[in-house]
Scaffold this active site. Structure first.
Site, short mmCIF file in Angstrom:
data_model
loop_
_atom_site.label_atom_id
_atom_site.label_comp_id
_atom_site.label_asym_id
_atom_site.label_seq_id
_atom_site.Cartn_x
_atom_site.Cartn_y
_atom_site.Cartn_z
N SER A 258 1.03 -1.67 -0.26
CA SER A 258 0.54 -0.11 0.17
C SER A 258 0.16 1.21 -0.12
O SER A 258 1.42 2.13 -1.06
CB SER A 258 -0.82 -0.11 1.21
OG SER A 258 -1.96 0.83 1.00
N ASP B 83 -1.70 1.50 -3.84
CA ASP B 83 -3.07 0.06 -4.29
C ASP B 83 -3.96 1.09 -4.32
O ASP B 83 -5.47 0.06 -4.60
CB ASP B 83 -2.55 -0.99 -3.23
CG ASP B 83 -2.83 -0.73 -1.61
OD1 ASP B 83 -3.02 0.56 -0.88
OD2 ASP B 83 -3.77 -1.21 -0.69
N ASP C 116 -6.18 2.57 -2.21
CA ASP C 116 -7.72 2.16 -1.25
C ASP C 116 -8.00 3.84 -0.50
O ASP C 116 -8.82 3.48 0.28
CB ASP C 116 -7.96 1.33 -0.49
CG ASP C 116 -6.05 0.91 0.60
OD1 ASP C 116 -5.23 2.07 0.79
OD2 ASP C 116 -5.94 -0.10 0.67
N ALA D 250 -8.70 10.02 8.60
CA ALA D 250 -7.89 11.90 7.98
C ALA D 250 -7.00 11.48 6.48
O ALA D 250 -6.99 11.95 5.46
CB ALA D 250 -7.20 12.34 9.00
N ASN D 251 -6.98 10.07 6.97
CA ASN D 251 -4.91 9.21 5.33
C ASN D 251 -6.12 9.35 4.53
O ASN D 251 -5.79 8.83 3.03
CB ASN D 251 -4.70 8.42 6.21
CG ASN D 251 -5.03 7.04 6.43
OD1 ASN D 251 -6.51 7.24 5.56
ND2 ASN D 251 -4.25 6.49 7.44
N ARG E 234 1.28 6.54 18.88
CA ARG E 234 0.68 5.14 18.76
C ARG E 234 2.46 4.52 17.93
O ARG E 234 2.24 4.64 17.04
CB ARG E 234 -0.38 5.27 18.41
CG ARG E 234 -0.35 5.83 17.25
CD ARG E 234 -1.74 5.41 16.77
NE ARG E 234 -2.12 4.45 15.91
CZ ARG E 234 -2.29 3.91 14.88
NH1 ARG E 234 -1.18 4.93 13.86
NH2 ARG E 234 -1.43 2.81 14.12
N SER F 172 3.49 2.10 14.65
CA SER F 172 2.24 2.05 14.07
C SER F 172 2.26 0.16 13.52
O SER F 172 3.01 -0.15 13.64
CB SER F 172 3.54 2.27 12.48
OG SER F 172 2.78 1.95 11.40
N ARG G 113 3.89 6.00 15.81
CA ARG G 113 3.58 7.80 15.34
C ARG G 113 3.37 9.18 15.92
O ARG G 113 2.90 8.73 17.41
CB ARG G 113 2.44 7.33 14.34
CG ARG G 113 2.78 6.79 13.00
CD ARG G 113 1.61 6.58 12.03
NE ARG G 113 1.50 5.58 10.99
CZ ARG G 113 2.48 5.80 10.57
NH1 ARG G 113 3.11 6.15 9.90
NH2 ARG G 113 2.71 4.11 9.34
#
Ligand code: G16
Length: 547
Positions: A68, A284, A286, A377-378, A497, A499, A506
């Site tokens: 991805s 990819d 998505d 948000a991404n 957190r 990743s 992150r």
């Protein structure tokens, strides 16, 4: 049909020996890592998908080979369950144990999975496999196929496709084509015909122009967009950059993750008029984000939060016009900009929930509503309609034009997973309907300045979180220190957190000003480096950067 589990061991020993001693974790969206260590993982996922298909009484299971948004040397695998959702969480543990046993234990371990889950190994199984355009993907696809063959399952290879296309094929096959045929052509046809019907010949409207720049991240999303363009009747004029031809590497200085995290335009941007609508997808396809530059050359991002609010607003309007009593809800993660959440609560007045990162979490929460809109948000997200909502809309569509549009929207979106191209066509439909350009779209609210950092640590698993990842519970004391730092900033918010797709921790920060957010992210990043075993160079204090 008789199955000899010795074959699984023989394949593993001869062709796919386990060459990594490190424990492999099931991440945010499957297994991911450096491609050279993934052959045995892929072979075993072929085995797992075959068992899962038999467990689900011969339903098609999908396997997508992709890393991805990750850089080119990485690869990974995403598993798709019969209804197009991510692999059920109880099987994530089965998958994790399977990839971590030694080659010698493999035969016995597979036997145990069969026994524990009461799987009839003589029954039929069907596995669909697709891949992104990384140079190591064909090798890994063969490993998956061999895993299926080792258990005498049926495998169908789709070659280079986007992740959402694989989800589409799986659902199409399992719904006996009520959703479409499990072919590329059927996928294009479904999306393009609903998009063009929604346009109804009106390609431009008000401030809306039908041209845009599309950054394909040098990934499969670029190739597939070129296929869309060939098939669309000029309803949308798309210029594709970062097509993956020549030296461009997947996601390198381009794509949705780059644009979102670095907050800058991708490489190879042509000279365009200020306020030109531009879109970036990831490797990819998505996820999708929009962006533009203004007349002073300033970069502006319209991310997943913006898409979610645009979509929710539009759906509410349509549902109201159809006089339908449907509960609409929105799902976000901790990364959602605080200004977007305020807007949803105070202006849209839509219920909003926060769940941990990962489409699987958002998707499940969204299913609780009649109409669930979920976006990270991404740029990863979609809309899910309950069966009863679909029936009500279909009934209303017999007499009501707005309900007819809603039915077309259901066809336009890929309900099973976030689909960058389908989401883009949805955004284009709504902007066209409203007669909006990017300035109009941006006007709803102002994002709080925000920043993300990646911190390398010895072991990212030392970070443990709770409350949808907004609170860090380990290492002890880290959250208290973060709280003290955040308290010094107006509208400050920050969380950390591990990743689930990269070997980093992150850090997310937002605050009232750009200067503040840089300083806040730096201070929290330093806390992680100090208290969670940071490795590599110390972060540079932005306030000293000019010295
Ligand atoms: C995957 C997941 C997303 C998640 C992203 C980042 O996206 O599908 O839900 O937001 O990873 O996850 P993390 O912060 O844990 O690395 P993709 O597009 O890379 O498959």
């Amino acid at each position: 049909m008789s199955i000899n589990l010795r074959t699984v061991y023989a394949f593993a020993r001869e062709m796919y020996p386990k060459n990594s001693k490190e424990t492999i974790q099931y991440g945010t969206a499957g297994f991911r890592g450096k491609a050279e260590f993934l052959d045995s993982v892929m072979f075993r996922m072929g085995v797992l998908a075959t068992l899962r298909s038999r467990y689900r009484e011969g339903a098609v299971i999908g396997v997508m080979i992709t890393a991805s948004h990750n850089p080119e040397p990485d690869n990974g695998v995403k598993l798709i369950d019969p209804k197009g959702e991510m692999l059920e969480s109880s099987w994530e543990k089965i998958a994790t144990d399977l990839v971590n046993v030694s080659d010698q234990e493999l035969e016995q371990h597979v036997g145990q999975i069969i026994k524990d889950n009461n799987i009839d190994v003589t029954s039929s199984s069907y596995v669909y496999v697709g891949m992104d355009n990384r140079y190591h993907s064909p090798r890994l696809l063969k490993a998956v196929a061999d895993g299926v063959i080792a258990l005498k399952g049926n495998v169908r290879e789709f070659g280079i496709v986007t992740t959402p296309m694989m989800h589409f094929f799986v659902v199409a096959a399992n719904t006996k084509e009520a959703y479409g045929k499990p072919t590329e052509e059927s996928y294009y046809e479904k999306l393009i015909s609903s998009f063009e019907k929604l346009r109804n010949g009106r390609v431009e409207n008000g401030n809306y122009r039908n041209s845009l720049i599309y950054d394909g991240a040098n990934g499969v999303g670029a190739r597939k967009m070129l296929q869309f363009i060939k098939r669309m009747n000029n309803s949308l004029a798309v210029t594709v950059i970062n097509q993956g031809i020549g030296t461009g590497k997947i996601n390198e200085d381009c794509g949705a993750d780059h644009v979102k995290v670095k907050q800058r335009v991708p490489v190879n941007m042509p000279d365009v008029e200020p306020f030109t609508r531009c879109v970036s997808v990831d490797g990819d396809a998505d996820r999708v984000v929009y962006f533009y530059t203004d007349d002073e050359g300033q970069f502006h991002l319209l991310d997943g939060d913006r898409i979610a609010t645009l979509v929710a607003d539009y759906l509410m309007e349509q549902i109201k016009r159809c006089d339908l009593n449907l509960r609409i809800g929105l799902v976000q993660t901790a990364y959602a900009n605080g200004a977007s959440t305020d807007y949803i609560v105070n202006e849209l007045k839509v219920p909003v929930s926060c769940v941990p990162t990962g489409v699987k979490h958002l998707h499940h929460k969204a299913l609780e509503y009649d109409v669930g809109v979920y976006f990270e948000a991404n740029g990863h997200g979609t809309i899910v309609f309950s069966d009863s909502a679909k029936s009500l809309i279909a009934e209303a569509a017999k007499t009501n034009e707005d309900a007819k549009s809603l039915l077309l929207i259901i066809d336009l979106i890929n309900e099973t997973v976030g689909d960058a191209i389908s989401d883009m066509l949805l955004v284009e439909t709504i902007l066209n309907h409203k007669g909006w350009d990017v300035k109009d779209w941006s006007a709803a609210y102002n994002d709080l300045p925000n920043l993300q950092l990646k911190i390398s640590v010895q072991d990212r698993n030392v970070i443990k979180t709770t409350d949808a990842e907004r609170v860090c519970v380990e290492p002890q004391g880290l959250q208290e220190e973060i709280n003290k730092v955040v308290a010094n900033y107006k509208r400050g918010r920050s969380f950390v957190r591990p990743s689930g797709t990269e070997d980093v921790v992150r850090v997310y920060a937002e605050a009232a000003t750009k200067e503040d957010v840089q300083q806040l992210a730096y201070e929290v990043g330093r806390l992680v480096q100090r208290l969670a075993g940071g490795v590599g160079p110390e972060l540079v204090n932005p306030s000293n950067a000019h010295l």
